[in-house]
Write a protein that holds these residues in place. Structure first.
Motif, mmCIF file in Angstrom:
data_model
loop_
_atom_site.group_PDB
_atom_site.id
_atom_site.type_symbol
_atom_site.label_atom_id
_atom_site.label_comp_id
_atom_site.label_asym_id
_atom_site.label_seq_id
_atom_site.Cartn_x
_atom_site.Cartn_y
_atom_site.Cartn_z
ATOM 1 N N LEU B 91 0.842 -1.200 0.000
ATOM 2 C CA LEU B 91 0.000 0.000 0.000
ATOM 3 C C LEU B 91 0.879 1.254 0.000
ATOM 4 O O LEU B 91 0.643 2.202 -0.773
ATOM 5 N N VAL B 92 1.906 1.247 0.835
ATOM 6 C CA VAL B 92 2.806 2.405 0.907
ATOM 7 C C VAL B 92 3.520 2.596 -0.429
ATOM 8 O O VAL B 92 3.621 3.708 -0.953
ATOM 9 N N SER B 93 3.961 1.498 -1.011
ATOM 10 C CA SER B 93 4.658 1.551 -2.292
ATOM 11 C C SER B 93 3.783 2.210 -3.358
ATOM 12 O O SER B 93 4.229 3.084 -4.110
ATOM 13 N N VAL B 94 2.518 1.796 -3.396
ATOM 14 C CA VAL B 94 1.578 2.340 -4.368
ATOM 15 C C VAL B 94 1.269 3.807 -4.067
ATOM 16 O O VAL B 94 1.195 4.649 -4.977
ATOM 17 N N LEU B 95 1.119 4.111 -2.774
ATOM 18 C CA LEU B 95 0.772 5.485 -2.395
ATOM 19 C C LEU B 95 1.912 6.458 -2.698
ATOM 20 O O LEU B 95 1.664 7.609 -3.070
ATOM 21 N N VAL B 96 3.158 5.979 -2.547
ATOM 22 C CA VAL B 96 4.298 6.855 -2.840
ATOM 23 C C VAL B 96 4.184 7.382 -4.273
ATOM 24 O O VAL B 96 4.235 8.596 -4.514
ATOM 25 N N VAL B 97 3.987 6.474 -5.245
ATOM 26 C CA VAL B 97 3.898 6.943 -6.642
ATOM 27 C C VAL B 97 2.624 7.753 -6.875
ATOM 28 O O VAL B 97 2.639 8.754 -7.597
ATOM 29 N N LEU B 102 0.433 13.165 -7.978
ATOM 30 C CA LEU B 102 -0.442 14.305 -7.677
ATOM 31 C C LEU B 102 0.357 15.605 -7.638
ATOM 32 O O LEU B 102 -0.206 16.681 -7.452
ATOM 33 N N GLY B 103 1.668 15.484 -7.771
ATOM 34 C CA GLY B 103 2.520 16.666 -7.789
ATOM 35 C C GLY B 103 2.994 17.099 -6.412
ATOM 36 O O GLY B 103 3.541 18.189 -6.246
ATOM 37 N N LEU B 104 2.815 16.233 -5.421
ATOM 38 C CA LEU B 104 3.250 16.601 -4.066
ATOM 39 C C LEU B 104 4.767 16.484 -3.952
ATOM 40 O O LEU B 104 5.371 15.613 -4.585
ATOM 41 N N PRO B 105 5.398 17.352 -3.155
ATOM 42 C CA PRO B 105 6.847 17.281 -2.981
ATOM 43 C C PRO B 105 7.253 16.135 -2.037
ATOM 44 O O PRO B 105 6.424 15.651 -1.259
ATOM 45 N N THR B 106 8.518 15.763 -2.116
ATOM 46 C CA THR B 106 9.028 14.637 -1.334
ATOM 47 C C THR B 106 8.779 14.811 0.161
ATOM 48 O O THR B 106 8.397 13.874 0.848
#
Lengths: 260, 346
Positions: B91-97, B102-106
Motif C-alpha cells: 500500500l505504501v509503495s503504491v501510495l508513494v507513486v 499528484l505533484g506533491l513534494p518529497t
C-alpha cells in the motif's frame, strides 16, 4: 477516635443483586498485624480490594491518619502507602526479580538520560530490600519463572515494601507454599511489624493468623462477626465464629443473637 | 556465580552443571552459532560468498526485513503478531507513486505515507486492544490493505523518479548502502527502547503476564496500541526503501514479506508467547535467512527449493522457540532447584 493508621467506616458494596459487604467497619494501627478470616464469599477480599483501590465502595469512608481519602485505582492506594500482595503474586514470570520489584515504578536516571532506566540503582535497592526483610532470593537478574514459589512470594513481599509502604495487605500469603517457605513469610511479616508497617493477612489458615497476627477479625456474609486479640483466643473459638457466623461471647451476654 | 557454588558441590555435579550451562548457551545463542557455521561453511563452498560485495549485497537485502522486524519484535514481546506488514508495504509503495503523481513534494509524500503506516498499525492495535486475537485482526488487515493497494494502483506498477526515494533504496553513504545505514539506525533505536526504557519493559511485561502488568498500574491497552502503531510506521519505512530499490510502486510489493519478518524475529529468540524479546537476535535472524538464501543461490540451487528451505527454517525456528526452549528451561530450572535445595531447607 481516629488515631488509627487506617479506618474503614460503614463500608457497603454490592455487585448487582449480590450484597458483598454490609456496613463493615475496620481499623488498624501502625505496626499492627491483623488477620482477616472467614468462609468463601464472606467479603474478606472485597473489603481489602476496596482498601487497596481495586474497587470503590458504594457507601462508607476510608480514613488514613484520620483524613478521609478516596482510592479510585490501585495506583492511588499505592501512592498513599497501601500495598497489596496478590494471591497469585502478580509477577511477570519472564521478567527478572529486580524488574518485577520495580514494575510500574521504575527508577530513571537524572538529567540528560532521564528517559532511561537506572538499572544499577534498582538492582542495588532490590538487594538491600530483600536483605532488610530477611528473605532469601536468587540474584536480582534471575527471571522469576526460574525461582520457587516461596521465593516468588518473597519477591512479591519485597515489591510491596519497596516504596515506604505503611500498610501491606497479603491475600492468602501461605497458600501453595512449602513449610520452609511459610516460615520465611511469617518471619518477613514479623520484620514488617518491627519496622512499624501494618499488615493485614487474608487467610484460610487459622494457624497463620494465630502465629503472626495480633488480632483476628472474622467476617461472614459481608458482616463483621466479631474480633479477638489473638493472645486470648484459640483456633476453636475462631473456627466456631467462622462457621456459626456469630460471636459466642456476645451471644452469651445478649441471649439469642440478631440473625437479621 | 559458578565459582561461588563450586567448592560446595561435589565434582560430579559440577560437571553436570557445566554441561547444563553449555546446553543452555547453545540454545540461547544457537542462531548466532548457526549463522557463524553457515558463513564459514559457505565461504569454503563458494569463493564469492565471503566477499565484501556479497556481504553488502546480503545486508542490503536484509535491511527492509530488519527495519520491519524491529517493530515486529515489540509486537511479539506483547504476545501479539502482525501479519499485515507485507500488505502495508504494498500500500505504501503504491501510495508513494500516487502522491508523487499528484505533484506533491518529497517532504510531504514521505511523512504522509509514514502516517498511513502509523494509522494502519493503530487500527490493528485498536482491535487487538478490544480483545480480538491479533492473528485474526492482522490477517483481515493483510487482505484489506493489499486490496486497497490494488484498487489505488488499478493493479499496475508505476515507476518512481524521485531522487531521494531512489537514494533511500539504492544510494550509498560512503561505502555503505543507504538501506543498511537505515537498518542499523532502526536496530540501535529499537535496542535502546527495548532494553533501556519503560516502554520496552512494559511491552515485555504485557506479553509476559497481562494481569500482573495491569495490577502494577501499566496501561496495557496503550502499550498494545503503541507497538502496533510502531510496526505500522516501520513497515511504511520499509515500504519506502523497497519502493526505492525496485524503482517502482507496485501493489505486488512485499508479498510474503510478513513471513520473512516473523521468521527473522522468531529465529532471533523472541518468544511467540510474549515476554521475551531481543533486537540483536532479530537482526541476526534476518541476516541468517538472507545468508542462507544467498548461499543456496550461489551454489546454484533451484530457486523453488530455496523457498522450501525458507519454510523449513521457519518451522525449525518455531520448534526451537516453543518446544525445545521450554523443555530446556524447565530442565535448567529443575537442575537449579536441586542445587539450591540444601540452602533453602531450614
Amino acid at each position: 477516635m481516629s488515631d488509627h493508621l487506617v479506618e474503614m467506616r460503614l463500608i457497603s458494596k454490592s455487585f448487582g443483586a449480590v450484597v458483598a459487604l454490609r456496613q463493615v467497619s475496620f481499623a488498624l494501627d501502625a505496626g499492627e498485624v491483623v488477620g482477616l478470616v472467614g468462609d468463601n464469599a464472606a467479603g474478606k477480599s472485597t473489603l481489602m480490594k476496596i482498601l487497596s483501590g481495586a474497587y470503590t465502595p458504594d457507601s462508607g469512608e476510608i480514613l488514613l491518619d484520620g483524613h478521609p481519602c478516596h482510592f479510585d485505582s490501585p495506583m492511588a492506594a499505592r501512592a498513599a502507602g497501601i500495598e497489596m500482595v496478590y494471591q497469585d503474586f502478580a509477577l511477570v514470570p519472564e521478567l527478572s526479580v529486580t524488574q518485577n520489584i520495580f514494575l510500574g515504578r521504575e527508577l530513571l536516571h537524572r538529567g540528560l538520560r532521564s528517559r532511561f532506566l537506572d538499572k544499577r540503582t534498582m538492582s542495588e535497592r532490590a538487594t538491600h530490600l530483600i536483605e532488610r526483610l530477611g528473605l532469601r532470593v536468587p540474584p536480582g537478574d534471575t527471571p522469576v519463572r526460574a525461582i520457587s514459589g516461596g521465593q516468588q512470594q518473597a519477591v512479591a513481599i519485597a515489591r510491596a515494601t519497596a516504596f515506604d509502604a505503611r500498610l501491606v495487605i497479603m491475600d492468602e500469603p501461605t497458600a501453595n507454599l512449602s513449610a520452609a517457605a511459610i516460615g520465611k513469610v511469617r518471619e518477613a511479616i514479623g520484620n514488617l511489624k518491627s519496622h512499624g508497617v501494618a499488615v493485614v493477612i487474608i487467610s484460610h489458615r487459622i494457624e497463620d493468623i494465630l502465629e503472626t497476627a495480633d488480632r483476628a477479625v472474622v467476617l461472614k456474609r459481608g458482616q463483621v462477626v466479631g474480633e479477638r486479640r489473638v493472645a486470648d483466643t484459640g483456633s476453636d473459638e475462631i473456627l466456631h465464629m467462622i462457621v456459626a457466623g456469630q460471636d459466642p461471647r456476645r451471644a452469651a451476654n445478649n441471649g439469642p443473637s440478631k440473625s437479621a | 556465580m559458578s565459582s561461588a557454588s563450586a567448592p560446595k558441590s561435589p565434582p560430579a555435579s559440577r560437571f553436570v552443571f557445566d554441561q547444563r550451562r553449555l546446553v543452555l548457551f547453545a540454545v540461547r545463542y544457537g542462531l548466532f552459532l548457526a549463522l557463524g557455521v553457515w558463513v564459514v561453511a559457505m565461504s569454503f563452498a563458494s569463493e564469492h560468498f565471503l566477499t565484501w560485495l556479497n556481504v553488502l549485497n546480503v545486508a542490503r537485502q536484509a535491511a527492509p526485513i530488519v527495519v520491519i522486524a524491529v517493530g515486529m519484535t515489540f509486537v511479539m514481546a506483547t504476545a501479539g503478531i502482525d501479519l499485515s506488514v507485507g500488505s502495508l508495504v504494498a500500500l505504501v509503495s503504491v501510495l508513494v507513486v500516487t502522491f508523487f503523481n499528484l505533484g506533491l513534494p518529497t517532504y510531504v509524500v514521505l511523512p504522509a505515507v509514514l502516517l498511513v503506516g502509523l494509522l494502519a498499525g493503530l487500527a490493528n492495535g485498536s482491535f487487538v486492544r478490544l480483545g480480538l486475537p491479533p492473528f485474526v485482526v492482522t490477517l483481515a488487515m493483510l487482505t484489506t490493505l493489499r486490496g486497497i493497494a490494488f484498487v489505488v494502483s488499478d493493479g499496475y506498477a508505476t515507476p518512481v523518479k524521485d531522487e531521494f526515494v531512489l537514494w533511500l533504496g539504492r544510494g550509498q553513504i560512503g561505502q555503505l548502502h543507504t538501506p543498511i545505514v537505515l537498518a542499523v539506525i532502526v536496530a540501535i533505536g529499537g535496542w535502546v527502547i527495548l532494553s533501556k526504557t519503560r516502554f520496552g519493559l512494559y511491552a515485555l511485561a504485557v506479553g509476559g503476564r497481562e494481569e500482573a502488568a495491569r495490577a502494577m498500574g501499566i496501561n496495557v491497552g496503550r502499550v498494545k496500541l503503541a507497538v502496533y502503531g510502531g510496526v505500522g510506521m516501520l513497515a511504511a519505512l520499509g515500504g519506502i526503501v523497497l519502493t526505492g530499490r525496485l524503482g517502482n510502486g507496485s501493489p505486488n510489493a512485499g508479498i510474503m514479506l510478513e513471513l520473512d519478518v516473523i521468521a527473522a524475529t522468531v529465529l532471533g529468540g523472541t518468544s511467540l508467547f510474549g515476554g521475551v524479546a531481543t533486537i540483536a537476535g532479530t537482526v541476526a535472524g534476518a541476516l541468517f535467512i538472507n545468508f542462507v538464501r544467498n548461499g543456496l543461490n550461489l551454489l546454484g540451487v533451484n530457486p523453488f527449493w530455496v523457498q522450501v528451505a525458507t519454510g523449513l527454517i521457519l518451522l525449525l525456528a518455531v520448534l526451537l522457540n516453543t518446544v525445545v526452549n521450554r523443555r530446556v528451561s524447565e530442565w535448567a530450572r529443575v537442575g537449579k532447584a536441586d542445587e539450591q535445595e540444601p540452602e533453602t531447607s531450614p
